[in-house]
Each structure stands twice: as C-alpha cells, then as structure tokens.
Enzyme design. Structure first.
Site, short mmCIF file in Angstrom:
data_model
loop_
_atom_site.label_atom_id
_atom_site.label_comp_id
_atom_site.label_asym_id
_atom_site.label_seq_id
_atom_site.Cartn_x
_atom_site.Cartn_y
_atom_site.Cartn_z
N SER A 141 5.98 -5.75 0.14
CA SER A 141 6.68 -5.78 -1.15
C SER A 141 8.03 -6.43 -0.89
O SER A 141 8.47 -6.50 0.26
CB SER A 141 6.89 -4.35 -1.65
OG SER A 141 7.82 -4.31 -2.72
N TYR A 154 9.26 4.64 -0.79
CA TYR A 154 8.47 3.40 -0.94
C TYR A 154 9.06 2.30 -0.05
O TYR A 154 8.33 1.60 0.66
CB TYR A 154 8.46 2.99 -2.41
CG TYR A 154 7.54 1.83 -2.72
CD1 TYR A 154 6.16 2.01 -2.79
CD2 TYR A 154 8.04 0.55 -2.95
CE1 TYR A 154 5.31 0.94 -3.08
CE2 TYR A 154 7.20 -0.51 -3.24
CZ TYR A 154 5.84 -0.31 -3.31
OH TYR A 154 4.99 -1.37 -3.59
N LYS A 158 7.25 0.25 3.05
CA LYS A 158 7.05 -1.20 3.09
C LYS A 158 7.84 -1.85 4.23
O LYS A 158 7.38 -2.85 4.80
CB LYS A 158 7.39 -1.82 1.73
CG LYS A 158 6.45 -1.35 0.59
CD LYS A 158 4.97 -1.60 0.90
CE LYS A 158 4.05 -1.26 -0.26
NZ LYS A 158 2.62 -1.48 0.05
N1 LIG Z 1 2.68 -3.75 -8.78
C1 LIG Z 1 3.77 -4.13 -8.15
O1 LIG Z 1 4.82 -4.42 -8.77
C2 LIG Z 1 3.78 -4.25 -6.65
C3 LIG Z 1 4.82 -4.97 -6.05
C4 LIG Z 1 4.84 -5.10 -4.67
C5 LIG Z 1 3.86 -4.53 -3.90
N2 LIG Z 1 2.85 -3.82 -4.52
C6 LIG Z 1 1.81 -3.24 -3.66
O2 LIG Z 1 0.57 -3.81 -4.02
C7 LIG Z 1 -0.47 -2.85 -3.76
C8 LIG Z 1 -1.31 -2.69 -5.01
O3 LIG Z 1 -0.47 -2.30 -6.07
P1 LIG Z 1 -0.94 -2.31 -7.60
O4 LIG Z 1 0.26 -2.52 -8.40
O5 LIG Z 1 -2.10 -3.20 -7.75
O6 LIG Z 1 -1.36 -0.77 -7.74
P2 LIG Z 1 -2.44 -0.06 -8.68
O7 LIG Z 1 -2.73 -0.89 -9.86
O8 LIG Z 1 -1.96 1.32 -8.84
O9 LIG Z 1 -3.75 -0.08 -7.74
C9 LIG Z 1 -3.74 0.64 -6.53
C10 LIG Z 1 -5.08 0.47 -5.87
O10 LIG Z 1 -5.08 1.23 -4.65
C11 LIG Z 1 -6.21 2.10 -4.66
N3 LIG Z 1 -5.92 3.33 -3.94
C12 LIG Z 1 -4.88 4.19 -4.13
N4 LIG Z 1 -5.01 5.25 -3.32
C13 LIG Z 1 -6.14 5.06 -2.60
C14 LIG Z 1 -6.80 5.81 -1.62
N5 LIG Z 1 -6.33 6.98 -1.20
N6 LIG Z 1 -7.97 5.33 -1.11
C15 LIG Z 1 -8.47 4.14 -1.54
N7 LIG Z 1 -7.87 3.37 -2.46
C16 LIG Z 1 -6.72 3.84 -2.99
C17 LIG Z 1 -6.52 2.33 -6.14
O11 LIG Z 1 -7.88 2.66 -6.34
P3 LIG Z 1 -8.46 4.14 -6.66
O12 LIG Z 1 -7.45 4.87 -7.48
O13 LIG Z 1 -9.76 3.85 -7.37
O14 LIG Z 1 -8.69 4.75 -5.31
C18 LIG Z 1 -6.22 0.96 -6.73
O15 LIG Z 1 -7.34 0.11 -6.55
C19 LIG Z 1 0.22 -1.58 -3.30
O16 LIG Z 1 0.23 -1.56 -1.88
C20 LIG Z 1 1.64 -1.75 -3.81
O17 LIG Z 1 2.57 -1.02 -3.05
C21 LIG Z 1 2.78 -3.68 -5.86
#
Ligand SMILES: NC(=O)c1ccc[n+]([C@@H]2O[C@H](COP(=O)([O-])OP(=O)(O)OC[C@H]3O[C@@H](n4cnc5c(N)ncnc54)[C@H](OP(=O)(O)O)[C@@H]3O)[C@@H](O)[C@H]2O)c1
Length: 249
Positions: A141, A154, A158
């Site tokens: 991130s 968080y 990261k």
């Molecule tokens: N959105 C942002 O602004 C942003 C920015 C920078 C980095 N990120 C990073 O990008 C990644 C994805 O973020 P996102 O925004 O796409 O989040 P999201 O929409 O909340 O999706 C999270 C994903 O992780 C899975 N997950 C969570 N806990 C899990 C577990 N215990 N076992 C298996 N799967 C699990 C969820 O699936 P299930 O609930 O079905 O298990 C879902 O597919 C994360 O690492 C986040 O820190 C996000």
C-alpha cells in the site's frame, strides 16, 4: 523486450472474491494465466470462476481462510505448483492509535503479515521444487511507505510487507523467483466504502491525490500484470506505487 502476457502460467490470487483481487484475477486470466482463486466466500469464488470461464479463460476456486496455516500449507501443496502469486488478501479496521485494541492489532497482523508470509512461503516452496522460476507480487500500500491517521496497525503491516518483499527477493533470486510489491493509494473497493462514503473524508483523500481522482481496481491490474510478466524479468525486491502521486509530495 519481454512479453506482458502471462500465457501458460499458473497463478494463485488470494483475496480474489472482491475488490482489487477480483479485478486482478480477471485481468491475469485475460492475460493468459490459469488462475486459482482464494478467499473464504465459496459462492463469490464460484460466481467469479463462472464469469472468467464464460469469457473463455481458465480459472478454478479454492475456498480457504488464509489465517488457517495448516490448511494453507495442505491445500496449496495439493493445488500447486504455481508460477505466479498475487499475495493480496488483506484487511483493515481504522482506529486512532490511542484507542487501538489488541483484538484488532492481532487480527491485522495475522491476516496482513503472518498469513501473507505463510502463503508466500508455501507457494515459493512449490516454485523451487518445480525449478522453473516464478514471480510473486505482494500486496502492499502507499501506507507501506508513509503513515496514515487512524492506520497505525495497517501501516505497520504494510511496512512489514515491504521488508518481507526485499528479503524474499534476495533469498529467492537464485531460483529465478522475482518478488515485488504494489502500493496503491485509496482504491474504491468494499474496504474503502466507508471512507469514500463520507463526503468530508472523500474530499480529504482526493486533496492528497495529485491526479485528483480515487483509485479504481483497474488501476492496480496493470501494475500486477507487469510485475508478474516477462517484461519485468530484471525487476525484483522493489515496490511499484500506484498512488496518483500521493507519496511524491
Ligand atoms: N482498497 C484500497 O484502497 C487499498 C489500498 C492499498 C492496498 N490495499 C490492499 O489491497 C488488498 C485488497 O484490498 P481490497 O480493497 O480489495 O479489500 P476487500 O474488497 O475488502 O477484499 C479483501 C479480500 O480479501 C479476502 N480475505 C480477507 N480475509 C481473508 C481470509 N482470512 N482468508 C482469505 N481471504 C480473505 C476477502 O475475501 P473473503 O471475505 O471472501 O474471505 C476479499 O476477497 C488488501 O491487502 C489491502 O490492504 C487496498
């Protein structure tokens, strides 16, 4: 120049049921990879597999809680080996530092660091045994580089991903396994729905993104495919920021 395609590669994508992981899984499949999709929600994974196959690409579902390390080791050994890993599953629960509770602290460290480590190790073991190299992209991130208010844990997770990525890159180079990370800014996904849903918070976020718009899941796909592809064949141990200029200020 190496190809940007992923043809003939087997890819594991964690956190594939929604958000960034879902979009990148579709993009990796369209770029030629046979994708195995990991998340806990079997119905969401099944729907995504159907959709990807309907478009003529290859996908399969592997419902798994990445915090269950015994299951991760068992299931990934059975489903592998893989050539590519997008190590993306992650969570956040923003809270002020002085109010942070141990349950949230442990949960974030468990999912974002410990589980990412165990998944990467399990996949890398399969890559080493297969002997044909590989590419791993860890999900970091912009918060792996800078601090963020309400994001002390968080940010810690990261920043940990950044250290892990560099050390993995050094140790796995002899096996021709490249290890990099991607660092998005705020991307519109279920994870950030609350922040973007609050008009003041949304304005604060946009004011800090010089390109002046929220990130889209599609913005991250190109970075992940590039780092996974032969076009990035001499790139390892580095972070590719997809932050609209946030950290340039
Ligand atoms: N959105 C942002 O602004 C942003 C920015 C920078 C980095 N990120 C990073 O990008 C990644 C994805 O973020 P996102 O925004 O796409 O989040 P999201 O929409 O909340 O999706 C999270 C994903 O992780 C899975 N997950 C969570 N806990 C899990 C577990 N215990 N076992 C298996 N799967 C699990 C969820 O699936 P299930 O609930 O079905 O298990 C879902 O597919 C994360 O690492 C986040 O820190 C996000």
């Amino acid at each position: 120049m190496g190809s940007f395609r992923l043809d003939g590669k087997r890819a594991l994508v964690t956190g594939a049921s929604r958000g960034i992981g879902r979009a990148c899984a579709i993009a990796m499949a369209a770029a030629g990879a046979d994708v195995t999709l990991v998340a806990r929600s079997q119905p969401d994974l099944d729907a995504l597999v159907s959709s990807i196959r309907h478009q003529g690409f290859a996908a399969r579902a592997l419902a798994l809680d990445v915090t269950d390390s015994a299951a991760v080791k068992r299931e990934l050994a059975a489903a592998g080996p893989f050539d590519l890993l997008f190590n993306n599953a992650g969570v956040n629960r923003p809270k002020p530092f002085l109010e942070m509770d141990e349950e949230t602290l442990d949960w974030l460290l468990d999912v974002n660091v410990r589980s990412a480590y165990i998944v990467a190790q399990a996949v890398a073991k399969g890559m080493v045994a297969q002997g044909t190299g590989g590419a791993i992209v860890n999900m970091s991130s912009q918060m792996g580089v800078v601090g963020g208010v309400g994001r002390s844990v968080y940010c810690a997770t990261k920043h940990a991903i950044e250290g892990m990525t560099k050390a993995m890159a050094l140790e796995l180079a002899e096996y021709e396994i490249r290890v990099n990370s991607v660092g998005p800014t705020f991307i519109e996904t279920p994870m950030t729905a609350a922040a973007f849903g609050d008009p003041r918070r949304r304005a604060d976020i946009l004011a800090r993104i010089p390109l002046g718009r929220p990130g889209r899941v599609s913005d991250v796909c190109g970075a992940v495919i590039f780092l996974s592809s032969p076009a990035a064949s001499l790139i390892t141990g580095t972070l590719l920021l997809v932050d609209g200029g946030w950290t340039a200020q």
